[in-house]
Write a protein that holds these residues in place. Structure first.
Motif, PDB file in Angstrom:
ATOM      1  N   ASP A  12       0.826  -1.208   0.000  1.00 60.56           N
ATOM      2  CA  ASP A  12       0.000   0.000   0.000  1.00 60.56           C
ATOM      3  C   ASP A  12       0.861   1.259   0.000  1.00 60.56           C
ATOM      4  OD1 ASP A  12      -2.320  -1.483  -0.008  1.00 60.56           O
ATOM      5  OD2 ASP A  12      -2.632  -1.323   2.168  1.00 60.56           O
ATOM      6  N   ILE A  13       1.934   1.253   0.786  1.00 63.62           N
ATOM      7  CA  ILE A  13       2.818   2.418   0.838  1.00 63.62           C
ATOM      8  C   ILE A  13       3.494   2.630  -0.515  1.00 63.62           C
ATOM      9  CG2 ILE A  13       4.922   3.348   1.865  1.00 63.62           C
ATOM     10  CD1 ILE A  13       2.486   3.515   3.682  1.00 63.62           C
ATOM     11  N   PHE A  14       4.038   1.561  -1.108  1.00 63.55           N
ATOM     12  CA  PHE A  14       4.705   1.686  -2.403  1.00 63.55           C
ATOM     13  C   PHE A  14       3.731   2.100  -3.499  1.00 63.55           C
ATOM     14  CE2 PHE A  14       8.086  -1.223  -0.665  1.00 63.55           C
ATOM     15  CZ  PHE A  14       9.048  -0.228  -0.605  1.00 63.55           C
ATOM     16  N   LYS A  15       2.485   1.667  -3.401  1.00 60.92           N
ATOM     17  CA  LYS A  15       1.478   2.059  -4.381  1.00 60.92           C
ATOM     18  C   LYS A  15       1.201   3.562  -4.285  1.00 60.92           C
ATOM     19  CE  LYS A  15      -2.046  -0.702  -5.256  1.00 60.92           C
ATOM     20  NZ  LYS A  15      -3.358  -1.375  -5.133  1.00 60.92           N
ATOM     21  N   LYS A  16       1.105   4.081  -3.055  1.00 64.91           N
ATOM     22  CA  LYS A  16       0.872   5.517  -2.873  1.00 64.91           C
ATOM     23  C   LYS A  16       2.063   6.331  -3.357  1.00 64.91           C
ATOM     24  CE  LYS A  16      -2.299   5.014   0.974  1.00 64.91           C
ATOM     25  NZ  LYS A  16      -2.537   5.193   2.398  1.00 64.91           N
ATOM     26  N   VAL A  17       3.264   5.876  -3.041  1.00 64.86           N
ATOM     27  CA  VAL A  17       4.469   6.573  -3.491  1.00 64.86           C
ATOM     28  C   VAL A  17       4.549   6.542  -5.013  1.00 64.86           C
ATOM     29  CG1 VAL A  17       6.994   6.487  -3.486  1.00 64.86           C
ATOM     30  CG2 VAL A  17       5.736   6.220  -1.359  1.00 64.86           C
ATOM     31  N   GLY A  18       4.204   5.423  -5.621  1.00 61.00           N
ATOM     32  CA  GLY A  18       4.205   5.305  -7.077  1.00 61.00           C
ATOM     33  C   GLY A  18       3.231   6.274  -7.721  1.00 61.00           C
ATOM     34  N   TRP A  19       2.038   6.415  -7.145  1.00 65.58           N
ATOM     35  CA  TRP A  19       1.064   7.362  -7.688  1.00 65.58           C
ATOM     36  C   TRP A  19       1.574   8.800  -7.583  1.00 65.58           C
ATOM     37  CZ3 TRP A  19      -2.517   6.478 -10.977  1.00 65.58           C
ATOM     38  CH2 TRP A  19      -3.174   5.247 -11.013  1.00 65.58           C
ATOM     39  N   VAL A  20       2.206   9.117  -6.456  1.00 69.30           N
ATOM     40  CA  VAL A  20       2.737  10.476  -6.280  1.00 69.30           C
ATOM     41  C   VAL A  20       3.819  10.760  -7.320  1.00 69.30           C
ATOM     42  CG1 VAL A  20       4.091  11.944  -4.723  1.00 69.30           C
ATOM     43  CG2 VAL A  20       2.138  10.662  -3.847  1.00 69.30           C
ATOM     44  N   ILE A  21       4.725   9.812  -7.543  1.00 68.27           N
ATOM     45  CA  ILE A  21       5.785   9.998  -8.534  1.00 68.27           C
ATOM     46  C   ILE A  21       5.196  10.131  -9.933  1.00 68.27           C
ATOM     47  CG2 ILE A  21       7.734   8.845  -9.649  1.00 68.27           C
ATOM     48  CD1 ILE A  21       8.482   7.751  -6.873  1.00 68.27           C
ATOM     49  N   LEU A  22       4.183   9.326 -10.251  1.00 73.47           N
ATOM     50  CA  LEU A  22       3.537   9.406 -11.566  1.00 73.47           C
ATOM     51  C   LEU A  22       2.888  10.771 -11.776  1.00 73.47           C
ATOM     52  CD1 LEU A  22       2.652   7.928 -14.178  1.00 73.47           C
ATOM     53  CD2 LEU A  22       0.568   7.319 -12.930  1.00 73.47           C
ATOM     54  N   PHE A  23       2.153  11.271 -10.767  1.00 74.88           N
ATOM     55  CA  PHE A  23       1.519  12.576 -10.894  1.00 74.88           C
ATOM     56  C   PHE A  23       2.548  13.694 -10.994  1.00 74.88           C
ATOM     57  CE2 PHE A  23      -2.454  10.693  -8.990  1.00 74.88           C
ATOM     58  CZ  PHE A  23      -3.206  10.838 -10.143  1.00 74.88           C
ATOM     59  N   MET A  24       3.655  13.577 -10.257  1.00 76.54           N
ATOM     60  CA  MET A  24       4.706  14.581 -10.354  1.00 76.54           C
ATOM     61  C   MET A  24       5.288  14.615 -11.761  1.00 76.54           C
ATOM     62  SD  MET A  24       6.613  14.152  -6.693  1.00 76.54           S
ATOM     63  CE  MET A  24       7.981  15.190  -7.133  1.00 76.54           C
ATOM     64  N   LEU A  25       5.499  13.456 -12.354  1.00 76.35           N
ATOM     65  CA  LEU A  25       6.033  13.385 -13.713  1.00 76.35           C
ATOM     66  C   LEU A  25       5.059  13.983 -14.722  1.00 76.35           C
ATOM     67  CD1 LEU A  25       8.336  12.338 -15.527  1.00 76.35           C
ATOM     68  CD2 LEU A  25       7.051  10.208 -15.707  1.00 76.35           C
ATOM     69  N   ILE A  26       3.777  13.673 -14.574  1.00 71.32           N
ATOM     70  CA  ILE A  26       2.762  14.207 -15.480  1.00 71.32           C
ATOM     71  C   ILE A  26       2.701  15.728 -15.386  1.00 71.32           C
ATOM     72  CG2 ILE A  26       0.260  14.365 -15.874  1.00 71.32           C
ATOM     73  CD1 ILE A  26       0.145  11.355 -15.198  1.00 71.32           C
ATOM     74  N   PHE A  27       2.689  16.258 -14.152  1.00 73.79           N
ATOM     75  CA  PHE A  27       2.615  17.706 -13.985  1.00 73.79           C
ATOM     76  C   PHE A  27       3.900  18.394 -14.412  1.00 73.79           C
ATOM     77  CE2 PHE A  27      -0.870  16.733 -10.867  1.00 73.79           C
ATOM     78  CZ  PHE A  27      -1.874  17.307 -11.635  1.00 73.79           C
ATOM     79  N   PHE A  28       5.031  17.727 -14.293  1.00 74.11           N
ATOM     80  CA  PHE A  28       6.291  18.277 -14.773  1.00 74.11           C
ATOM     81  C   PHE A  28       6.257  18.444 -16.284  1.00 74.11           C
ATOM     82  CE2 PHE A  28      10.697  17.492 -16.261  1.00 74.11           C
ATOM     83  CZ  PHE A  28      11.298  18.623 -15.725  1.00 74.11           C
ATOM     84  N   VAL A  29       5.799  17.413 -16.984  1.00 73.21           N
ATOM     85  CA  VAL A  29       5.717  17.484 -18.450  1.00 73.21           C
ATOM     86  C   VAL A  29       4.683  18.528 -18.877  1.00 73.21           C
ATOM     87  CG1 VAL A  29       5.072  16.200 -20.528  1.00 73.21           C
ATOM     88  CG2 VAL A  29       6.536  15.141 -18.812  1.00 73.21           C
TER      89      VAL A  29
END
Length: 60
Positions: A12-29
């Motif tokens: 669950d923790i890794f899934k939440k961290v993964g979502w945060v990293i994915l959203f950060m990448l999307i917003f960066f682009v």
């Protein structure tokens, strides 16, 4: 009292961290595309490899 940090908890923790990293990448682009468009150039130019090569050469 000992806590149990089992596989479910870690997953669950890794899934939440993964979502945060994915959203950060999307917003960066998206930020790069919008910033480039507002700057007056082609918004898709930030996705070209030549642009990234130029940026990394500039940092050296």
């Amino acid at each position: 009292m000992k806590r149990d940090f089992g596989k479910e908890y870690r997953r669950d923790i890794f899934k939440k961290v993964g979502w945060v990293i994915l959203f950060m990448l999307i917003f960066f682009v998206l930020g790069m595309l919008i910033g480039s468009g507002l700057g007056g150039s082609n918004p898709l130019a930030v996705l070209w490899p030549g642009t990234w090569i130029h940026m990394f050469d500039f940092l050296r």
